[in-house]
Design an enzyme around this catalytic site. Structure first.
Site, PDB file in Angstrom:
ATOM      1  CG  HIS A   1      -2.034  -1.082   1.056  1.00 24.15           C
ATOM      2  ND1 HIS A   1      -2.821  -1.529   2.104  1.00 24.15           N
ATOM      3  CD2 HIS A   1      -2.440  -1.796  -0.031  1.00 24.15           C
ATOM      4  CE1 HIS A   1      -3.651  -2.463   1.671  1.00 24.15           C
ATOM      5  NE2 HIS A   1      -3.434  -2.649   0.389  1.00 24.15           N
TER       6      HIS A   1
ATOM      7  CB  CYS B   1       3.485  21.881 -14.224  1.00 27.55           C
ATOM      8  SG  CYS B   1       3.735  20.715 -12.899  1.00 27.55           S
TER       9      CYS B   1
ATOM     10  CB  THR C   1      -4.169  -7.748   8.433  1.00 26.84           C
ATOM     11  OG1 THR C   1      -5.069  -7.162   7.492  1.00 26.84           O
ATOM     12  CG2 THR C   1      -4.037  -9.228   8.170  1.00 26.84           C
TER      13      THR C   1
ATOM     14  N   PRO D   1      -5.196 -10.244  18.415  1.00 30.58           N
ATOM     15  CG  PRO D   1      -5.047  -8.135  19.434  1.00 30.58           C
ATOM     16  CD  PRO D   1      -4.477  -8.965  18.323  1.00 30.58           C
TER      17      PRO D   1
ATOM     18  CB  ALA E   1       2.627  -8.048  16.514  1.00 29.28           C
TER      19      ALA E   1
HETATM   20  P1  OAD Z   1      -7.120  -2.772  10.352  1.00 25.85           P
HETATM   21  O1  OAD Z   1      -7.197  -1.560  11.206  1.00 25.85           O
HETATM   22  O2  OAD Z   1      -8.257  -3.067   9.456  1.00 25.85           O
HETATM   23  O3  OAD Z   1      -6.894  -4.052  11.276  1.00 25.85           O
HETATM   24  C1  OAD Z   1      -5.943  -4.049  12.283  1.00 25.85           C
HETATM   25  C2  OAD Z   1      -5.925  -5.406  12.926  1.00 25.85           C
HETATM   26  O4  OAD Z   1      -4.881  -5.436  13.867  1.00 25.85           O
HETATM   27  C3  OAD Z   1      -7.207  -5.746  13.686  1.00 25.85           C
HETATM   28  O5  OAD Z   1      -7.639  -7.042  13.294  1.00 25.85           O
HETATM   29  C4  OAD Z   1      -6.777  -5.736  15.152  1.00 25.85           C
HETATM   30  O6  OAD Z   1      -7.477  -6.686  15.939  1.00 25.85           O
HETATM   31  C5  OAD Z   1      -5.319  -6.110  15.034  1.00 25.85           C
HETATM   32  N1  OAD Z   1      -4.455  -5.654  16.133  1.00 25.85           N
HETATM   33  C6  OAD Z   1      -4.586  -4.557  16.918  1.00 25.85           C
HETATM   34  N2  OAD Z   1      -3.563  -4.466  17.775  1.00 25.85           N
HETATM   35  C7  OAD Z   1      -2.757  -5.533  17.517  1.00 25.85           C
HETATM   36  C8  OAD Z   1      -1.500  -5.983  18.059  1.00 25.85           C
HETATM   37  N3  OAD Z   1      -0.885  -5.319  19.019  1.00 25.85           N
HETATM   38  N4  OAD Z   1      -0.956  -7.107  17.545  1.00 25.85           N
HETATM   39  C9  OAD Z   1      -1.585  -7.799  16.555  1.00 25.85           C
HETATM   40  N5  OAD Z   1      -2.756  -7.406  16.005  1.00 25.85           N
HETATM   41  C10 OAD Z   1      -3.330  -6.300  16.475  1.00 25.85           C
HETATM   42  O7  OAD Z   1      -5.737  -2.670   9.548  1.00 25.85           O
HETATM   43  P2  OAD Z   1      -5.311  -3.432   8.211  1.00 25.85           P
HETATM   44  O8  OAD Z   1      -5.866  -4.806   8.170  1.00 25.85           O
HETATM   45  O9  OAD Z   1      -3.847  -3.252   8.064  1.00 25.85           O
HETATM   46  O10 OAD Z   1      -4.907   0.946   3.639  1.00 25.85           O
HETATM   47  O11 OAD Z   1      -6.039  -2.546   7.127  1.00 25.85           O
HETATM   48  C11 OAD Z   1      -5.825  -2.791   5.761  1.00 25.85           C
HETATM   49  C12 OAD Z   1      -5.753  -1.481   5.015  1.00 25.85           C
HETATM   50  O12 OAD Z   1      -6.907  -0.669   5.285  1.00 25.85           O
HETATM   51  C13 OAD Z   1      -4.579  -0.610   5.422  1.00 25.85           C
HETATM   52  O13 OAD Z   1      -3.382  -0.937   4.749  1.00 25.85           O
HETATM   53  C14 OAD Z   1      -5.041   0.776   5.045  1.00 25.85           C
HETATM   54  C15 OAD Z   1      -6.500   0.703   5.436  1.00 25.85           C
HETATM   55  O14 OAD Z   1      -7.364   1.511   4.686  1.00 25.85           O
HETATM   56  C16 OAD Z   1      -4.030   1.894   3.186  1.00 25.85           C
HETATM   57  O15 OAD Z   1      -3.348   2.590   3.904  1.00 25.85           O
HETATM   58  C17 OAD Z   1      -3.958   1.991   1.717  1.00 25.85           C
END
Ligand code: OAD
Length: 259
Positions: A133, A167, A205, A231, A248
Site C-alpha cells: 500500500h 506546472c 490485519t 488479539p 505481535a
Molecule cells: P485494520 O485496522 O483493518 O486491522 C488491524 C488489525 O490489527 C485488527 O484485526 C486488530 O485486531 C489487530 N491488532 C490490533 N492491535 C494488535 C496488536 N498489538 N498485535 C496484533 N494485532 C493487532 O488494519 P489493516 O488490516 O492493516 O490501507 O487494514 C488494511 C488497510 O486498510 C490498510 O493498509 C489501510 C486501510 O485503509 C491503506 O493505507 C492503503
C-alpha cells in the site's frame, strides 16, 4: 496467551524447526503478511479497531481517495503530515525486532509482505519488505507531470500541499488509496512468496481490504501452514490452520527466538 495458544505456538515452532532443517525448502520457508496491528504496539494507530482505529474517527472517502483529496487537499495534506510525524517518532516494537533478528540469523528464509505504509519492518532489519500500500514517507505528484523531463518532487514549493511553481501540480502522499492500483508487480511477488512458503504468519490485519486479504487463502491453497496472530477475530480466521489471540510484540519473539 491461553493454553490453546501455547499449544499452537509450540506447533508453529516445531514446523519452523523442520523447515529450517530442510535444505530444499529453506529458502523463503517463512512468509509474514502484516497489517496495522503489527505497528500498534509502536504507537501507530490501526484503521478499524473499535476505539482507536483511524476509520472510526475519520472518513476514508475524504482521506483515502483521489476525489476526497481534490475536494480538500489542505486538510488531507495536514492529516498525512501528522501521521508522517507519528511514523518518524515511532520505533520498531519487539515483534518487528524479532522478525529483523530472525532474518539476520537466517538470510533468505523470511519474506515480509506488509500493508503498512510505515517503515518499521525496514528499520528493524527487514530491508526487502514488500509494501503493498505504498510509503507514507514518500511524496508524489497528484497528476502525471505534463512536462518533459518531469518536474522533480523535491523542488515543490512548501505549502498545504506543496505545489510545483512550473506546472501547478500538487503533491500527495505516496500511499495507495481506495480505487487505485497496487504498485506494479507487488501482488504478483507477494503471491509467489506466500505460495512458496512452508509457514505464513498473518499478523495484525483485519483482512478487510482486497486484494491483499486474498494472500491468506492463497497461501493455504498452495500448501503453507497459515497462522493468524491477532488479539481479535478477523475476516480471515476461516483461512487459518492456527490462531493465536495475542499481540505481535508478545507472540513473535516467543515464536522466533531460539532458532
Ligand atoms: P485494520 O485496522 O483493518 O486491522 C488491524 C488489525 O490489527 C485488527 O484485526 C486488530 O485486531 C489487530 N491488532 C490490533 N492491535 C494488535 C496488536 N498489538 N498485535 C496484533 N494485532 C493487532 O488494519 P489493516 O488490516 O492493516 O490501507 O487494514 C488494511 C488497510 O486498510 C490498510 O493498509 C489501510 C486501510 O485503509 C491503506 O493505507 C492503503
Amino acid at each position: 496467551m491461553t493454553p490453546d495458544d501455547t499449544l499452537t505456538l509450540a506447533h508453529a515452532r516445531q514446523l519452523l524447526r523442520q523447515a529450517l532443517l530442510d535444505d530444499a525448502r529453506r529458502a523463503g520457508a517463512l512468509c509474514v503478511f502484516s497489517g496495522a496491528g503489527m505497528s500498534a504496539e509502536s504507537g501507530i494507530p490501526t484503521f478499524r479497531d473499535a476505539q482507536t482505529g483511524l476509520w472510526r474517527r475519520f472518513r476514508p472517502e475524504d482521506l483515502a481517495s483521489v476525489e476526497g483529496y481534490r475536494r480538500n487537499p489542505a486538510d488531507a495534506w495536514d492529516w498525512y503530515e501528522e501521521r508522517r510525524q507519528g511514523v518518524l517518532r515511532a520505533t520498531p516494537n519487539a515483534g518487528h525486532q524479532a522478525l529483523g533478528e530472525f532474518a539476520r540469523r537466517h538470510p533468505g528464509v523470511l519474506h515480509v509482505v506488509t500493508q503498512n505504509v510505515d517503515d518499521l519492518h525496514q528499520r528493524a532489519g527487514n530491508t526487502d519488505t514488500l509494501r503493498l500500500h505504498g510509503d507514507i514517507l514518500r511524496h508524489q505528484w497528484l497528476q502525471a507531470c505534463p512536462r518533459e523531463p518531469a518536474c522533480e518532487v523535491a523542488t515543490a514549493q512548501q505549502g498545504h500541499p506543496p505545489h510545483c511553481t512550473q506546472c501547478g501540480n500538487q503533491l500527495r502522499p505516496g500511499v495507495v488509496w481506495f480505487g487505485e492500483m497496487l504498485p506494479e508487480g507487488a501482488m504478483e511477488q507477494a503471491l509467489q512468496w506466500v505460495s512458496a512458503s512452508a509457514i505464513t504468519l498473518v499478523v495484525g490485519t483485519s483482512g478487510a481490504v482486497w486484494p491483499a486479504a486474498g494472500l491468506a487463502r492463497h497461501a493455504r491453497r498452495a500448501g503453507a501452514w497459515v497462522l493468524i496472530i491477532n488479539p481479535q477475530a478477523t475476516e480471515l480466521d476461516d483461512e487459518a490452520d492456527g490462531l493465536i489471540r495475542s499481540t505481535a510484540a508478545a507472540v513473535l519473539p516467543r515464536l522466533l527466538t531460539g532458532f
